[in-house]
Design a protein around this motif. Structure first.
Motif, PDB file in Angstrom:
ATOM      1  N   ALA A   1       0.833  -1.197   0.000  1.00 30.25           N
ATOM      2  CA  ALA A   1       0.000   0.000   0.000  1.00 30.25           C
ATOM      3  C   ALA A   1       0.868   1.248   0.000  1.00 30.25           C
ATOM      4  O   ALA A   1       1.969   1.269   0.560  1.00 30.25           O
ATOM      5  CB  ALA A   1      -0.908   0.008   1.231  1.00 30.25           C
ATOM      6  N   VAL A   2       0.360   2.296  -0.630  1.00 30.74           N
ATOM      7  CA  VAL A   2       1.013   3.602  -0.585  1.00 30.74           C
ATOM      8  C   VAL A   2       0.819   4.195   0.811  1.00 30.74           C
ATOM      9  O   VAL A   2      -0.301   4.259   1.316  1.00 30.74           O
ATOM     10  CB  VAL A   2       0.426   4.552  -1.641  1.00 30.74           C
ATOM     11  N   ALA A   3       1.900   4.600   1.426  1.00 30.79           N
ATOM     12  CA  ALA A   3       1.828   5.229   2.747  1.00 30.79           C
ATOM     13  C   ALA A   3       3.091   6.027   2.987  1.00 30.79           C
ATOM     14  O   ALA A   3       4.183   5.649   2.542  1.00 30.79           O
ATOM     15  CB  ALA A   3       1.645   4.192   3.861  1.00 30.79           C
ATOM     16  N   ASP A   4       2.949   7.123   3.687  1.00 31.71           N
ATOM     17  CA  ASP A   4       4.067   7.988   4.072  1.00 31.71           C
ATOM     18  C   ASP A   4       4.650   7.440   5.367  1.00 31.71           C
ATOM     19  O   ASP A   4       3.953   7.356   6.382  1.00 31.71           O
ATOM     20  CB  ASP A   4       3.544   9.415   4.265  1.00 31.71           C
ATOM     21  N   ALA A   5       5.924   7.073   5.350  1.00 30.68           N
ATOM     22  CA  ALA A   5       6.554   6.503   6.544  1.00 30.68           C
ATOM     23  C   ALA A   5       6.586   7.477   7.710  1.00 30.68           C
ATOM     24  O   ALA A   5       6.726   7.055   8.863  1.00 30.68           O
ATOM     25  CB  ALA A   5       7.974   6.049   6.217  1.00 30.68           C
ATOM     26  N   LEU A   6       6.429   8.767   7.430  1.00 26.84           N
ATOM     27  CA  LEU A   6       6.392   9.764   8.506  1.00 26.84           C
ATOM     28  C   LEU A   6       4.988   9.954   9.064  1.00 26.84           C
ATOM     29  O   LEU A   6       4.790  10.727  10.001  1.00 26.84           O
ATOM     30  CB  LEU A   6       6.925  11.102   7.987  1.00 26.84           C
ATOM     31  N   ARG A   7       4.011   9.241   8.516  1.00 19.61           N
ATOM     32  CA  ARG A   7       2.620   9.352   8.958  1.00 19.61           C
ATOM     33  C   ARG A   7       1.974   7.961   9.006  1.00 19.61           C
ATOM     34  O   ARG A   7       0.858   7.768   8.550  1.00 19.61           O
ATOM     35  CB  ARG A   7       1.821  10.256   8.002  1.00 19.61           C
ATOM     36  N   LEU A   8       2.668   7.010   9.579  1.00 16.58           N
ATOM     37  CA  LEU A   8       2.179   5.637   9.591  1.00 16.58           C
ATOM     38  C   LEU A   8       0.924   5.454  10.431  1.00 16.58           C
ATOM     39  O   LEU A   8       0.169   4.500  10.230  1.00 16.58           O
ATOM     40  CB  LEU A   8       3.283   4.693  10.095  1.00 16.58           C
ATOM     41  N   GLU A   9       0.677   6.374  11.352  1.00 15.11           N
ATOM     42  CA  GLU A   9      -0.542   6.270  12.164  1.00 15.11           C
ATOM     43  C   GLU A   9      -1.789   6.275  11.296  1.00 15.11           C
ATOM     44  O   GLU A   9      -2.845   5.765  11.701  1.00 15.11           O
ATOM     45  CB  GLU A   9      -0.597   7.386  13.205  1.00 15.11           C
ATOM     46  N   ARG A  10      -1.691   6.827  10.097  1.00 10.22           N
ATOM     47  CA  ARG A  10      -2.839   6.864   9.193  1.00 10.22           C
ATOM     48  C   ARG A  10      -3.237   5.473   8.709  1.00 10.22           C
ATOM     49  O   ARG A  10      -4.337   5.289   8.174  1.00 10.22           O
ATOM     50  CB  ARG A  10      -2.533   7.761   7.996  1.00 10.22           C
ATOM     51  N   LEU A  11      -2.361   4.490   8.888  1.00 14.11           N
ATOM     52  CA  LEU A  11      -2.715   3.115   8.523  1.00 14.11           C
ATOM     53  C   LEU A  11      -3.819   2.568   9.428  1.00 14.11           C
ATOM     54  O   LEU A  11      -4.582   1.687   9.022  1.00 14.11           O
ATOM     55  CB  LEU A  11      -1.486   2.200   8.625  1.00 14.11           C
ATOM     56  N   GLY A  12      -3.888   3.064  10.665  1.00 13.27           N
ATOM     57  CA  GLY A  12      -4.890   2.585  11.610  1.00 13.27           C
ATOM     58  C   GLY A  12      -4.687   1.131  11.990  1.00 13.27           C
ATOM     59  O   GLY A  12      -5.647   0.417  12.296  1.00 13.27           O
ATOM     60  N   ARG A  13      -3.431   0.667  11.996  1.00 14.10           N
ATOM     61  CA  ARG A  13      -3.129  -0.737  12.270  1.00 14.10           C
ATOM     62  C   ARG A  13      -1.955  -0.847  13.223  1.00 14.10           C
ATOM     63  O   ARG A  13      -1.189   0.099  13.415  1.00 14.10           O
ATOM     64  CB  ARG A  13      -2.830  -1.489  10.963  1.00 14.10           C
ATOM     65  N   ARG A  14      -1.814  -2.040  13.822  1.00 14.23           N
ATOM     66  CA  ARG A  14      -0.697  -2.310  14.722  1.00 14.23           C
ATOM     67  C   ARG A  14       0.055  -3.541  14.229  1.00 14.23           C
ATOM     68  O   ARG A  14      -0.537  -4.466  13.680  1.00 14.23           O
ATOM     69  CB  ARG A  14      -1.201  -2.568  16.142  1.00 14.23           C
ATOM     70  N   PHE A  15       1.360  -3.542  14.478  1.00 12.29           N
ATOM     71  CA  PHE A  15       2.205  -4.622  14.005  1.00 12.29           C
ATOM     72  C   PHE A  15       3.081  -5.138  15.146  1.00 12.29           C
ATOM     73  O   PHE A  15       3.444  -4.405  16.057  1.00 12.29           O
ATOM     74  CB  PHE A  15       3.067  -4.140  12.844  1.00 12.29           C
ATOM     75  N   ASP A  16       3.418  -6.425  15.046  1.00 12.83           N
ATOM     76  CA  ASP A  16       4.267  -7.062  16.063  1.00 12.83           C
ATOM     77  C   ASP A  16       5.745  -6.951  15.706  1.00 12.83           C
ATOM     78  O   ASP A  16       6.603  -6.918  16.585  1.00 12.83           O
ATOM     79  CB  ASP A  16       3.886  -8.541  16.208  1.00 12.83           C
ATOM     80  N   THR A  17       6.028  -6.925  14.411  1.00 15.10           N
ATOM     81  CA  THR A  17       7.405  -6.808  13.928  1.00 15.10           C
ATOM     82  C   THR A  17       7.436  -5.784  12.801  1.00 15.10           C
ATOM     83  O   THR A  17       6.561  -5.792  11.932  1.00 15.10           O
ATOM     84  CB  THR A  17       7.937  -8.150  13.398  1.00 15.10           C
ATOM     85  N   VAL A  18       8.442  -4.917  12.830  1.00 14.74           N
ATOM     86  CA  VAL A  18       8.593  -3.890  11.794  1.00 14.74           C
ATOM     87  C   VAL A  18      10.006  -3.978  11.235  1.00 14.74           C
ATOM     88  O   VAL A  18      10.977  -4.167  11.978  1.00 14.74           O
ATOM     89  CB  VAL A  18       8.323  -2.479  12.348  1.00 14.74           C
ATOM     90  N   LEU A  19      10.109  -3.838   9.926  1.00 16.57           N
ATOM     91  CA  LEU A  19      11.402  -3.835   9.250  1.00 16.57           C
ATOM     92  C   LEU A  19      11.619  -2.494   8.566  1.00 16.57           C
ATOM     93  O   LEU A  19      10.740  -2.007   7.849  1.00 16.57           O
ATOM     94  CB  LEU A  19      11.456  -4.956   8.203  1.00 16.57           C
ATOM     95  N   ASP A  20      12.790  -1.935   8.780  1.00 18.42           N
ATOM     96  CA  ASP A  20      13.252  -0.750   8.036  1.00 18.42           C
ATOM     97  C   ASP A  20      14.568  -1.147   7.392  1.00 18.42           C
ATOM     98  O   ASP A  20      15.590  -1.271   8.076  1.00 18.42           O
ATOM     99  CB  ASP A  20      13.441   0.432   8.990  1.00 18.42           C
ATOM    100  N   CYS A  21      14.529  -1.362   6.096  1.00 21.63           N
ATOM    101  CA  CYS A  21      15.745  -1.708   5.359  1.00 21.63           C
ATOM    102  C   CYS A  21      16.084  -0.546   4.435  1.00 21.63           C
ATOM    103  O   CYS A  21      15.484  -0.400   3.366  1.00 21.63           O
ATOM    104  CB  CYS A  21      15.542  -2.997   4.570  1.00 21.63           C
ATOM    105  N   GLY A  22      16.997   0.299   4.862  1.00 20.16           N
ATOM    106  CA  GLY A  22      17.478   1.370   4.010  1.00 20.16           C
ATOM    107  C   GLY A  22      16.700   2.667   4.049  1.00 20.16           C
ATOM    108  O   GLY A  22      16.932   3.540   3.208  1.00 20.16           O
ATOM    109  N   LEU A  23      15.785   2.814   5.005  1.00 16.13           N
ATOM    110  CA  LEU A  23      15.022   4.061   5.077  1.00 16.13           C
ATOM    111  C   LEU A  23      15.599   5.024   6.109  1.00 16.13           C
ATOM    112  O   LEU A  23      15.751   6.214   5.841  1.00 16.13           O
ATOM    113  CB  LEU A  23      13.559   3.757   5.392  1.00 16.13           C
TER     114      LEU A  23
END
Length: 217
Positions: free
Chosen positions: A107-129
């Motif tokens: 999905a298109v999403a701004d990494a600086l505004r992830l709260e707009r996803l309205g979801r929660r995650f158990d594991t997050v990956l940032d590769c190169g951001l």
């Protein structure tokens, strides 16, 4: 980028420091062949973390690009959402998922505004951001990640390191990771270990990197 116009290539969002510097949106990186960081396979560090059982529950890949890391994790029967601002990259990722028969969501999403996803995650990956954001952007990004990571969840950050020859652009010091993800921001750094990032501009060994394991408090 789908949904954007020539008058506003950033789709109403604030361009990142990298985009301001180049004058181009991230999507432009995918218009004339693979981007420098798009090596056509998952990063070895991500494969190792996955093999060790490091990904669990619902997984978010922030800044997923064309999806190789997200698709690898999803192939392990984990629910994965890959997000990026580059619509062209996401279209490629969806095509890969379809061709490989892997159930992954993009999905298109701004990494600086992830709260707009309205979801929660158990594991997050940032590769190169993380290493592509400047010092003024990082506090907002760290808070954005915290807004979608459940307490006790794990964040993995794979970024260019400032330690060793042949460093990539925007190398990061170990101290910068620890300063960004301190307890006051809702995080605790469990480990920062030397690793490598594969790129199209380095030899087969890749560029010096840090692999940080960070816990959500």
């Amino acid at each position: 980028m789908p949904g954007t116009s020539a008058d506003d290539p950033f789709a109403g969002r604030q361009p990142t420091a990298h985009e301001r510097m180049t004058g181009l949106p991230w999507d432009a990186s995918y218009h004339d062949g693979p981007a420098p960081w798009d090596v056509g396979r998952p990063q070895p560090a991500v494969v190792r973390v996955a093999a060790a059982g490091g990904f669990a529950g619902a997984v978010l890949d922030a800044g997923c690009g064309t999806g190789e890391n997200a698709l690898h994790v999803a192939s392990l029967s984990l629910p994965v959402l890959g997000v990026d601002v580059a619509g062209t990259a996401l279209a490629i990722a969806r095509e890969k998922a379809h061709d490989r028969g892997i159930a992954a969501e993009f999905a298109v999403a701004d990494a600086l505004r992830l709260e707009r996803l309205g979801r929660r995650f158990d594991t997050v990956l940032d590769c190169g951001l993380f290493h592509a954001l400047d010092g003024d952007e990082r506090p907002g990004y760290v808070a954005s990640l915290a807004s979608v990571t459940g307490r006790g969840g794990t964040l993995y950050v794979l970024c260019f390191s400032d330690d060793g020859p042949g460093t990539g652009p925007h190398p990061v010091g170990r101290h910068e990771l620890r300063a960004a993800f301190e307890p006051a921001t809702g995080w605790e750094v469990a480990a920062v270990e030397p690793d490598r990032i594969l790129t199209r501009f380095h030899d087969d060994a890749g560029a010096p990197a840090w692999l940080a394991t960070i816990r959500r408090l």
